[in-house]
Design a protein around this motif. Structure first.
Motif, short mmCIF file in Angstrom:
data_model
loop_
_atom_site.label_atom_id
_atom_site.label_comp_id
_atom_site.label_asym_id
_atom_site.label_seq_id
_atom_site.Cartn_x
_atom_site.Cartn_y
_atom_site.Cartn_z
N GLN A 197 7.02 -19.74 -1.56
CA GLN A 197 8.27 -20.45 -1.78
C GLN A 197 8.85 -20.94 -0.46
OE1 GLN A 197 10.59 -17.35 -3.77
NE2 GLN A 197 11.87 -17.10 -1.93
N GLU A 198 9.58 -22.05 -0.56
CA GLU A 198 10.28 -22.62 0.58
C GLU A 198 11.67 -23.06 0.13
OE1 GLU A 198 9.45 -22.80 3.68
OE2 GLU A 198 7.30 -22.31 3.62
N ASN A 199 12.61 -23.06 1.05
CA ASN A 199 13.97 -23.48 0.76
C ASN A 199 14.23 -24.88 1.29
OD1 ASN A 199 14.52 -20.96 -0.38
ND2 ASN A 199 15.30 -20.13 1.54
N THR A 248 21.81 -24.48 -0.79
CA THR A 248 20.40 -24.12 -0.61
C THR A 248 19.70 -23.98 -1.96
OG1 THR A 248 20.89 -22.94 1.44
CG2 THR A 248 18.81 -22.43 0.36
N TYR A 249 18.56 -24.63 -2.08
CA TYR A 249 17.71 -24.55 -3.27
C TYR A 249 16.35 -23.99 -2.86
CZ TYR A 249 21.05 -27.46 -5.85
OH TYR A 249 22.18 -27.94 -6.47
N THR A 250 15.66 -23.36 -3.81
CA THR A 250 14.36 -22.77 -3.55
C THR A 250 13.29 -23.44 -4.39
OG1 THR A 250 15.33 -20.61 -3.01
CG2 THR A 250 12.99 -20.64 -3.59
N THR A 302 15.96 -30.92 4.58
CA THR A 302 17.28 -31.31 4.11
C THR A 302 17.13 -32.56 3.25
OG1 THR A 302 17.72 -32.61 6.11
CG2 THR A 302 18.47 -30.32 6.09
N THR A 336 17.86 -27.69 1.83
CA THR A 336 19.31 -27.86 1.74
C THR A 336 19.64 -29.20 1.11
OG1 THR A 336 19.66 -26.51 3.73
CG2 THR A 336 21.47 -27.95 3.05
N TYR A 383 9.62 -22.72 -5.68
CA TYR A 383 8.64 -21.65 -5.87
C TYR A 383 7.39 -22.28 -6.50
CZ TYR A 383 6.41 -17.52 -7.96
OH TYR A 383 5.51 -16.55 -8.35
N ILE A 418 12.02 -25.22 -9.38
CA ILE A 418 13.13 -25.41 -8.46
C ILE A 418 14.35 -24.70 -9.04
CG2 ILE A 418 14.61 -27.06 -7.28
CD1 ILE A 418 11.26 -28.17 -8.61
N THR A 419 15.01 -23.89 -8.21
CA THR A 419 16.19 -23.19 -8.68
C THR A 419 17.37 -24.14 -8.81
OG1 THR A 419 16.93 -22.66 -6.43
CG2 THR A 419 15.49 -21.06 -7.51
N THR A 471 9.17 -27.79 7.28
CA THR A 471 10.04 -26.63 7.16
C THR A 471 11.49 -27.07 7.39
OG1 THR A 471 9.76 -26.12 9.52
CG2 THR A 471 8.30 -24.99 7.96
#
Length: 270
Positions: free
Chosen positions: A141-143, A123-125, A53, A145, A127, A86-87, A50
């Protein structure tokens, strides 16, 4: 009379038992088990559970690993695909992950995606969606950095003015190509807009008692004007070299010779 009645009753009972046995039947018991949708239980980004980075690799790509755990009550082999999106400007998204057995109702799916050194920090996500053989889906989804990277590179190892006569000024002009190492170029190797600092070390000598101080040499970034080199770090605050796949600018050097042929090595600092 009593005996006869009893006998008839016994015979009658046997007859009933016989008839029931002869007319028996059977029924099958069945139940229909419905499809259970899969779930995505965990996403591990770049080996971090979690709050991940990710640090860019200056000047090149960064491979970011993904590990996803997904489960299905119908069994691990009912999970057909695990796909992550990935965003942002990540080029190879979405990513189809490779599945492997974890336990009777779970799989581990692994893969990776690349990020460029010039991708914006922030920050990127991630999904991720698991799909089973019945087309049911589950997601999570998780974020993470993507960190800021401040870096530049100079393509010229030496700045050679060649032979010069006394009282002569010579200029070595830079360009914007990293392939021409005799013409100085700097490239932004990070993901933010930068300025540049420059300093020089040592002095020039004829091998005897005569020396020429380093401030006889000058530098210029792009067309911002020449300034004396110094052993003190100087900042060109108006450079504003943007981040990009190939963001470059020239560095020009000028030298005034007042004694005899000399040579100097210049150090460019970030």
């Amino acid at each position: 009379m009593k005996k006869i009645v009893v006998l008839i009753a016994i015979i009658s009972l046997i007859s009933v038992i016989y008839v029931l046995a002869d007319a028996s039947d059977s029924a099958e018991m069945s139940v229909s088990v419905g499809n259970s949708a899969p779930t995505v239980d965990n996403i591990i980004i770049d080996s971090q559970d979690t709050g991940a980075t990710v640090s860019p690799n200056p000047g090149t790509t960064k491979s970011v690993s993904l590990s996803v755990e997904a489960s299905d009550a119908n069994g691990w082999d009912d999970i057909s695909t695990v796909i992550c999106t990935i965003t942002g400007s990540v080029g190879d998204s979405p990513v189809t992950l490779s599945k492997s057995y974890l336990d009777t109702d779970s799989v581990t799916a692994t893969g990776s995606f690349d990020m460029d050194f010039y991708d914006a920090s922030g920050t990127y996500t991630v999904y991720c969606e698991a799909t089973d053989d019945g087309a049911a889906t589950g997601n999570r989804q998780e974020n993470f950095t993507y960190q800021t990277e401040i870096a530049l590179i100079l393509d010229s190892a030496t700045i050679a003015f060649g032979s010069m006569s006394p009282d002569e000024t010579d200029t070595v002009t830079g360009d914007t190509s990293m392939a021409t190492t005799d013409a100085a170029t700097i490239q932004n190797y990070g993901n933010v807009q930068i300025d540049a600092q420059i300093s020089a070390s040592g002095h020039l000598s004829d091998g005897g008692t005569e020396t020429i101080t380093i401030d006889n040499a000058e530098y210029q970034f792009t067309a911002l004007g020449f300034n004396d080199l110094s052993t003190t770090v100087q900042t060109e605050a108006d450079l504003d070299l943007t981040a990009g796949s190939s963001s470059t600018t020239n560095v020009d050097f000028s030298f005034y010779m007042y004694h005899q042929e000399q040579q100097t090595q210049l150090t460019v600092q970030q």
